[in-house]
Design a protein around this motif. Structure first.
Motif, mmCIF file in Angstrom:
data_model
loop_
_atom_site.group_PDB
_atom_site.id
_atom_site.type_symbol
_atom_site.label_atom_id
_atom_site.label_comp_id
_atom_site.label_asym_id
_atom_site.label_seq_id
_atom_site.Cartn_x
_atom_site.Cartn_y
_atom_site.Cartn_z
ATOM 1 N N PHE A 1 0.733 3.497 -8.737
ATOM 2 C CA PHE A 1 2.051 3.085 -8.259
ATOM 3 C C PHE A 1 3.001 4.272 -8.361
ATOM 4 C CE2 PHE A 1 5.144 0.125 -6.915
ATOM 5 C CZ PHE A 1 6.327 0.458 -7.558
ATOM 6 N N TRP A 2 3.294 4.856 -7.216
ATOM 7 C CA TRP A 2 4.095 6.097 -7.189
ATOM 8 C C TRP A 2 4.780 6.188 -5.837
ATOM 9 C CZ3 TRP A 2 5.658 9.264 -10.855
ATOM 10 C CH2 TRP A 2 6.147 10.519 -10.529
ATOM 11 N N PRO A 3 5.924 5.495 -5.658
ATOM 12 C CA PRO A 3 6.602 5.473 -4.358
ATOM 13 C C PRO A 3 7.461 6.705 -4.124
ATOM 14 C CG PRO A 3 7.726 4.048 -5.904
ATOM 15 C CD PRO A 3 6.525 4.578 -6.617
ATOM 16 N N ASP A 4 6.928 7.858 -4.426
ATOM 17 C CA ASP A 4 7.619 9.123 -4.236
ATOM 18 C C ASP A 4 6.812 9.930 -3.238
ATOM 19 O OD1 ASP A 4 9.629 11.057 -6.346
ATOM 20 O OD2 ASP A 4 8.572 11.887 -4.627
ATOM 21 N N THR A 5 7.495 10.702 -2.430
ATOM 22 C CA THR A 5 6.785 11.458 -1.398
ATOM 23 C C THR A 5 6.114 12.705 -1.962
ATOM 24 O OG1 THR A 5 8.851 12.558 -0.844
ATOM 25 C CG2 THR A 5 8.245 10.652 0.476
ATOM 26 N N PHE B 1 0.823 -1.211 0.000
ATOM 27 C CA PHE B 1 0.000 0.000 0.000
ATOM 28 C C PHE B 1 0.853 1.254 0.000
ATOM 29 C CE2 PHE B 1 -3.859 2.203 0.373
ATOM 30 C CZ PHE B 1 -3.823 3.106 1.424
ATOM 31 N N THR B 2 1.990 1.206 0.682
ATOM 32 C CA THR B 2 2.833 2.391 0.799
ATOM 33 C C THR B 2 3.666 2.651 -0.453
ATOM 34 O OG1 THR B 2 4.451 1.043 1.989
ATOM 35 C CG2 THR B 2 2.956 2.397 3.311
ATOM 36 N N SER B 3 3.471 1.869 -1.510
ATOM 37 C CA SER B 3 4.102 2.167 -2.802
ATOM 38 C C SER B 3 3.149 2.925 -3.725
ATOM 39 C CB SER B 3 4.538 0.871 -3.496
ATOM 40 O OG SER B 3 5.564 0.233 -2.784
ATOM 41 N N TYR B 4 1.960 3.185 -3.215
ATOM 42 C CA TYR B 4 0.924 3.773 -4.053
ATOM 43 C C TYR B 4 0.454 5.124 -3.542
ATOM 44 C CZ TYR B 4 0.426 -0.681 -6.449
ATOM 45 O OH TYR B 4 0.657 -1.801 -7.189
ATOM 46 N N ALA B 5 0.363 6.061 -4.477
ATOM 47 C CA ALA B 5 -0.425 7.257 -4.218
ATOM 48 C C ALA B 5 -1.890 6.864 -4.393
ATOM 49 C CB ALA B 5 -0.060 8.366 -5.194
ATOM 50 N N MET B 6 -2.754 7.515 -3.671
ATOM 51 C CA MET B 6 -4.177 7.210 -3.735
ATOM 52 C C MET B 6 -4.946 8.453 -4.152
ATOM 53 S SD MET B 6 -4.272 4.025 -2.969
ATOM 54 C CE MET B 6 -6.042 3.784 -2.784
#
Length: 129
Positions: A100-104, A29-34
């Motif tokens: 899928f967007w593991p960027d802050t 879940f923490t690899s995804y922007a929602m």
């Protein structure tokens, strides 16, 4: 199998509030922007709000700024859309989506539906005047 399940929609009077929730079965879940999108009858799907995996970067459509608030709970794999001061023009089916967007940091691309990999079935929000 990935599932996004929205809940919390319903009928509310103008000026009222609703809280939408989305439960995601994403393993990482923490690899995804929602994000939240909405689609009114006869109109195209439009961006509402998005949150980065960390919760530190947010994006909102101009039409909902100051009224809607997006947040996430990574321990529970959920994302929430708090909607206040609702207007009849907010009436639509609201969809939860995962990108899928593991960027802050969220770029403006987060506002494009084409970025998103997974979608929920939607929940109806109806605001009466």
């Amino acid at each position: 199998q990935v599932q996004l399940v929205e809940s919390g929609g319903g009928l509310v009077q103008a000026g009222g509030s609703l809280r939408l929730s989305c439960a995601a079965s994403l393993r990482t879940f923490t690899s995804y922007a929602m994000g939240w999108f909405r689609q009114a009858p006869g109109k195209e799907r439009e961006f509402v709000a998005a949150v980065s995996w960390s919760g530190s970067s947010l994006r909102y459509a101009d039409s909902v700024k100051g009224r809607f608030s997006i947040s996430r709970d990574n321990a529970k794999n959920t994302v929430t859309l708090q909607m206040n001061s609702l207007k009849p023009e907010d009436t639509a089916v609201y969809y939860c989506a995962a990108d899928f967007w593991p960027d802050t940091f969220l770029t403006a691309q987060a506002m494009g539906a084409e970025r998103y990999d997974y979608w929920g079935q939607g929940t109806q929000v109806t605001v009466s005047s």
